[in-house]
Design an enzyme around this catalytic site. Structure first.
Site, PDB file in Angstrom:
ATOM      1  N   HIS A   1      -2.567   1.617  10.977  1.00 13.83           N
ATOM      2  CA  HIS A   1      -1.350   2.293  11.455  1.00 13.83           C
ATOM      3  C   HIS A   1      -1.811   3.510  12.230  1.00 13.83           C
ATOM      4  O   HIS A   1      -2.417   4.411  11.641  1.00 13.83           O
ATOM      5  CB  HIS A   1      -0.471   2.703  10.275  1.00 13.83           C
ATOM      6  CG  HIS A   1      -0.079   1.545   9.399  1.00 13.83           C
ATOM      7  ND1 HIS A   1       1.115   0.880   9.543  1.00 13.83           N
ATOM      8  CD2 HIS A   1      -0.749   0.897   8.408  1.00 13.83           C
ATOM      9  CE1 HIS A   1       1.179  -0.111   8.663  1.00 13.83           C
ATOM     10  NE2 HIS A   1       0.060  -0.127   7.954  1.00 13.83           N
TER      11      HIS A   1
ATOM     12  N   HIS B   1       3.497  -7.017   6.345  1.00 12.22           N
ATOM     13  CA  HIS B   1       2.949  -6.563   5.073  1.00 12.22           C
ATOM     14  C   HIS B   1       3.659  -7.360   3.973  1.00 12.22           C
ATOM     15  O   HIS B   1       4.896  -7.436   3.960  1.00 12.22           O
ATOM     16  CB  HIS B   1       3.249  -5.084   4.851  1.00 12.22           C
ATOM     17  CG  HIS B   1       2.404  -4.140   5.653  1.00 12.22           C
ATOM     18  ND1 HIS B   1       2.289  -4.214   7.002  1.00 12.22           N
ATOM     19  CD2 HIS B   1       1.623  -3.096   5.259  1.00 12.22           C
ATOM     20  CE1 HIS B   1       1.472  -3.237   7.417  1.00 12.22           C
ATOM     21  NE2 HIS B   1       1.051  -2.552   6.387  1.00 12.22           N
TER      22      HIS B   1
ATOM     23  N   GLU C   1       1.487  -6.383  -1.256  1.00 16.85           N
ATOM     24  CA  GLU C   1       0.722  -5.150  -1.509  1.00 16.85           C
ATOM     25  C   GLU C   1       1.231  -4.610  -2.845  1.00 16.85           C
ATOM     26  O   GLU C   1       0.542  -4.705  -3.845  1.00 16.85           O
ATOM     27  CB  GLU C   1       0.937  -4.135  -0.365  1.00 16.85           C
ATOM     28  CG  GLU C   1       0.215  -2.812  -0.565  1.00 16.85           C
ATOM     29  CD  GLU C   1       0.580  -1.740   0.489  1.00 16.85           C
ATOM     30  OE1 GLU C   1       1.633  -1.878   1.140  1.00 16.85           O
ATOM     31  OE2 GLU C   1      -0.191  -0.768   0.625  1.00 16.85           O
TER      32      GLU C   1
HETATM   33  N1  HPA Z   1       2.047  -0.228   3.473  1.00 20.93           N
HETATM   34  C1  HPA Z   1       3.318  -0.204   3.901  1.00 20.93           C
HETATM   35  N2  HPA Z   1       3.719   0.578   4.879  1.00 20.93           N
HETATM   36  C2  HPA Z   1       2.840   1.359   5.489  1.00 20.93           C
HETATM   37  C3  HPA Z   1       1.523   1.372   5.101  1.00 20.93           C
HETATM   38  C4  HPA Z   1       1.098   0.519   4.051  1.00 20.93           C
HETATM   39  O1  HPA Z   1      -0.073   0.462   3.617  1.00 20.93           O
HETATM   40  N3  HPA Z   1       0.898   2.275   5.907  1.00 20.93           N
HETATM   41  C5  HPA Z   1       1.810   2.750   6.770  1.00 20.93           C
HETATM   42  N4  HPA Z   1       2.994   2.208   6.521  1.00 20.93           N
HETATM   43 ZN    ZN Z   2      -0.534  -1.131   6.272  1.00 22.99          ZN
END
Ligand code: HPA
Ligand code: ZN
Length: 331
Positions: free
Chosen positions: A16, A194, A197
């Site tokens: 990012h 994403h 996570e």
């Molecule tokens: N996860 C989700 N959103 C994000 C992340 C991340 O690691 N980094 C910047 N925005």
């Molecule tokens: Zn990320």
């Protein structure tokens, strides 16, 4: 090993750009733009980077980007990161950026795009580092807003390779963005998201089935679902894993506990990435080195990981072939 890892031509698929804002530049831009920061010193900023989870990081990440106001700010941010990446032996970066993080502060997409794209051109020329842009939608904001951002990005589509999905994962499933991602596909954009996570393995499946993504960012929680692991292996879906990020956001307890060895053993298509290097204690080389220290992987394993990233990166095929040959020759 450190010299080898530095020399290895590395492509980064999960970065990012706003998360590359080092405290030093944050202070310099705050001064340039007359913005007050809630910190007295650079040390105080670093001391605040003690996160419990994704949300505690996101709060500071969105606060930090308030210093980004002009095209020049976005240029300086991007150029500074690509210089550091170049020193780490990074040859290509697929960069996420968060238009909504700026639009909500009154900063237009034109300002962001002008700064990012001019830095891309200069980094290519001056450093030989290529890059591509992934326009990410904030999943904790309405899908209608994401759709508006996508439509408003049409003048810049030739500069954008893919759309992504980031921000607070839990309770914000990929399914909410099905239409946005379908529209992105119709506009000729690649798709990543994403998933897995902090959120459940099911979100990974949704991202594949409903958003038609070609890569999963993070994805480490796939291990909770053996059928999903088998699918990811069969389809060789790329997972952009970010080990130091996972430790700092307490997705895992420590590096020794990280599931990377299990993911590799399962035959998955794994890449190593830095995510938000200014906040998580290191860039690409630090992430590669942390894996060498924790898992004792040999050079073949690292060459495989670097190859996986190059094969999936948004770059010209002629350049890809050159870089792949350099990885094979790197000893
Ligand atoms: N996860 C989700 N959103 C994000 C992340 C991340 O690691 N980094 C910047 N925005
Ligand atoms: Zn990320």
């Amino acid at each position: 090993m450190h010299d080898f890892l530095k020399a290895l031509p590395k492509a980064e698929l999960h970065l990012h750009i706003e998360g590359s804002l080092e405290p030093e530049l944050m202070f310099a831009l705050a001064e340039r733009n007359g913005i007050a920061l809630p910190y007295n010193s650079i040390e105080a900023v670093r001391a605040a980077y003690d996160f419990n989870d994704l949300q505690s990081f996101l709060d500071l990440y969105y606060q930090g980007m308030s210093v980004l106001q002009t095209p020049e700010d976005f240029y300086d941010l991007t150029m500074a990161y690509l210089r550091r990446a170049h020193q780490d032996g990074v040859v290509h970066v697929d960069m996420h950026f968060d238009p909504q993080g700026h639009l909500v502060r009154g900063i237009s997409l034109a300002v962001v795009m002008e700064g990012l794209t001019s830095a891309q051109v200069d980094a290519d020329k001056e450093l030989g580092v290529s890059s591509a842009l992934i326009m990410a939608f904030l999943r904790d904001r309405p899908a209608t807003e994401a759709m508006e951002v996508l439509e408003s990005a049409q003048p810049w589509l030739s500069h954008i390779s893919a759309v992504g999905l980031d921000s607070a994962e839990q309770g914000n499933p990929p399914s909410r963005f099905t239409e946005v991602f379908r529209r992105a596909k119709d506009l000729g954009l690649e798709r990543v998201a994403h998933a897995g996570e902090e959120g459940p393995a099911d979100y990974i499946r949704e991202a594949l089935d409903l958003l038609d993504v070609s890569r999963i960012d993070h994805g480490v929680r796939c291990l909770e679902d053996p059928a999903l692991v088998a699918r990811l292996r069969d389809e060789q879906t790329v997972l952009t894993v970010c080990p130091l990020s996972n430790v700092r956001l307490k997705v895992v307890a420590d590096m020794a506990d990280h599931p990377l060895p299990k993911l590799l053993e399962a035959g998955l298509n794994i890449t190593l990435n830095s995510d938000d290097p200014a906040y998580f204690g290191g860039g690409m080389l630090a992430n590669y080195q942390a894996c060498a220290d924790a898992f004792g992987w040999n050079r073949d394993t690292f060459r495989t990981l670097a190859t996986n990233a190059l094969q999936a990166a948004y770059m010209a095929d002629s350049r890809r072939q050159q870089l792949l040959a350099q990885v094979t020759a790197c000893n």
